[in-house]
Scaffold this motif. Structure first.
Motif, short mmCIF file in Angstrom:
data_model
loop_
_atom_site.label_atom_id
_atom_site.label_comp_id
_atom_site.label_asym_id
_atom_site.label_seq_id
_atom_site.Cartn_x
_atom_site.Cartn_y
_atom_site.Cartn_z
N GLU A 4 0.89 -1.41 -0.09
CA GLU A 4 -0.05 0.02 0.02
C GLU A 4 1.00 1.22 0.04
N HIS A 5 2.27 1.10 0.56
CA HIS A 5 2.86 2.46 0.79
C HIS A 5 4.10 2.30 -0.27
N ARG A 34 -0.75 7.05 -4.58
CA ARG A 34 -0.92 6.32 -3.45
C ARG A 34 -2.21 6.70 -2.57
N LYS A 37 -5.30 5.10 -4.30
CA LYS A 37 -5.30 3.57 -4.09
C LYS A 37 -5.51 3.21 -2.87
N ARG A 38 -5.14 3.88 -1.73
CA ARG A 38 -5.29 3.51 -0.36
C ARG A 38 -6.85 3.99 -0.10
N TYR A 39 -7.45 5.08 -0.63
CA TYR A 39 -8.81 5.26 -0.30
C TYR A 39 -9.86 4.35 -1.11
N ARG A 41 -9.24 1.38 -1.81
CA ARG A 41 -9.20 0.09 -1.07
C ARG A 41 -9.96 0.20 0.31
N LYS A 42 -9.69 1.08 0.91
CA LYS A 42 -10.23 1.33 2.42
C LYS A 42 -12.01 1.30 2.12
#
Length: 497
Positions: A4-5, A34, A37-39, A41-42
């Motif tokens: 993720e990072h 990033r 992608k993170r949001y 997925r969350k």
């Protein structure tokens, strides 16, 4: 390194990314990728999701300004692509709702159908994300009024400076891609007017061709921009800053500003009902002054429910005048029952003295009757419905002599105004705008300054007369025509082949 990072490599021959001709550094592009992608997925974003859209009557403010709500689910009436205007907003505080109501009121007065498109009104990943962000925004707003250190060193600088540079806000702009899924069933050429940058940015990402980004406040920020949309502003100073992107560009560089085709000076965004009656309402105010009627004050609690200690201090100072019949106080708590309960505890005889207006039908009846009738003592307003919470203030402004408010979007309305301390650095410029145009005080930055200005405006008549006189002059100049102008711009673009 966790996936993720992990830094996302950019294609070797990727097209350069720029905002209004200003390059976005590769590091900022990677950060945006990033975050996106993170949001995604969350919040479990699905780009293939489809939300069929319909409209239903808004039973609260629809009877006044013709608004219909855009909803997803049950098969109801479809959007009218020819007479409809979609107004995108978010309930983050009350300001974006208030601007949307002004735009809707103007559209209704011009024979169009305003569609209320609130990103929080749908069960989408984007709505869940916004709710989480708004929770922390509201919490920080309230903390800023309890801790001077937090306000002076974190919150005030954050809202006045941290969101300024355009390229720094590129990741936040890209997040709006996660909101675009719910736009798929809106006719692509229907005018879409965003009263928060995210709805406008998402409309552009969704491929809509007639997007107007209604820039709030009077403090230009890079976050406010929506590349691909036409931007409107409320002041000449904001227009100049966006044309040059003065202080909004990359560090150490003279930036390229927005083209004249991307920006329009609109004026103050105000409801049709308030603009149309500005002269009559000011005349009524001065008539009450001449007849020594109780001075009518309107205090409106903001969307985050901040400034509670200040409200207690103001009501305590006013209490002898209320009991003596020299002041009539409208106190709109919005949807903040906790603030109402605080006043009940802190002010002796508060509940026994107040006439409560907690029923919407009764509230609207009182607001209408107060325009020409007599009013005395204390009147409290509370409603769990956000539309009612916000619009109550709009209705009460017509019969109020003085509005007491932080310099939020209420700083742009044609009513004599006493400005309370700001909540966030971006609000300071609203008070500057109103005080320079001459319909409100400068920002009173402490409780002592508020009480001094309030005493002056209650015991003497010159400031109220000055502000009323200027409101009438400013209306003739078109200063309060911003909402009409936004609709005109949308219609002009609609007619272009």
């Amino acid at each position: 390194m966790d996936e993720e990072h992990r830094e996302e490599p950019l294609p070797a021959k990727a097209e350069p990314v720029n905002l209004f001709g200003n390059p976005v550094p590769l590091a900022r592009q990677r950060k945006a990728a990033r975050m996106l992608k993170r949001y995604a997925r969350k919040y479990r974003y699905d780009e293939d999701a489809f939300y069929p859209l319909f409209v239903e009557d808004n039973r609260v403010i629809g009877p006044f300004i013709g608004v219909k709500n855009v909803v997803s689910g049950a098969a109801l009436e479809k959007l009218d692509a020819h007479r409809g205007v979609a107004i995108g907003t978010i309930r983050m505080g009350y300001g974006h709702y208030r601007i949307a109501m002004a735009i809707a009121s103007a559209a209704n007065s011009m024979g169009l159908v305003p569609y209320w498109f609130d990103l929080l009104g749908f069960k989408t990943p984007g709505a869940r994300m916004i709710r989480d962000i708004d929770y922390w925004y509201s919490l920080a707003s309230r903390m800023s009024q309890k801790s001077k250190l937090f306000n002076d060193y974190i919150w005030d600088p954050l809202l006045g400076k941290a969101y300024k540079r355009v390229e720094k806000n590129y990741p936040l702009m890209q997040i709006a891609r996660l909101f675009a899924d719910v736009y798929k069933d809106i006719p692509a050429d229907m005018p879409f007017i965003g009263t928060h940058p995210w709805p406008a940015q998402a409309a552009v990402f969704a491929g809509m061709s007639n997007v107007i980004n209604v820039v709030p406040d009077n403090c230009p920020l890079g976050f406010h921009l929506a590349p691909g949309a036409l931007h409107t502003v409320q002041s000449s100073s904001a227009y100049m800053i966006f044309r040059t992107l003065k202080e909004l560009g990359n560090k150490g560089e003279i930036p390229k500003g927005l083209a004249s085709s991307e920006l329009a000076m609109a004026g103050n965004y105000v409801d049709h009902e308030l603009v149309a009656n500005a002269e009559a309402d000011c005349s009524a105010r001065m008539d009450r002054v001449a007849r020594k009627k109780p001075r009518r004050l309107l205090i409106s609690v903001g969307g985050a429910g901040a400034q509670q200690p200040l409200f207690v201090s103001i009501v305590r100072a006013l209490w002898p005048l209320i009991e003596a019949g020299d002041v009539a106080l409208y106190l709109n708590f919005g949807d903040h029952r906790k603030v109402y309960d605080l006043l009940r505890r802190e002010i002796p005889r508060f509940e026994e003295t107040a006439t409560r207006h907690f029923d919407w039908a009764e509230t609207t009846r009182f607001a209408q009757e107060a325009i020409s009738g007599d009013v005395k003592s204390l009147h409290t307003f509370l409603n769990d419905d956000t539309f009612a919470a916000v619009y109550t203030t709009n209705m009460l402004m017509r019969s109020a002599d003085i509005l007491l408010t932080k310099p939020s979007e209420l700083a742009f309305y044609p009513v004599p105004t006493l400005f309370l301390p700001r909540v966030g650095g971006h609000e300071a410029w609203g008070a500057i705008h109103a005080s320079e145009l001459g319909y409100g005080t400068s920002e009173c930055t402490s409780t002592a300054m508020v009480l001094q200005a309030l005493d002056l405006m209650l015991s003497e008549d010159d400031l109220l007369a000055l502000y009323c006189d200027n409101i009438v002059k400013l209306k003739k100049q078109g200063v309060f025509n911003g909402a009409y102008r936004v609709i005109e711009l949308a219609q002009e673009k609609r007619r272009v082949p």
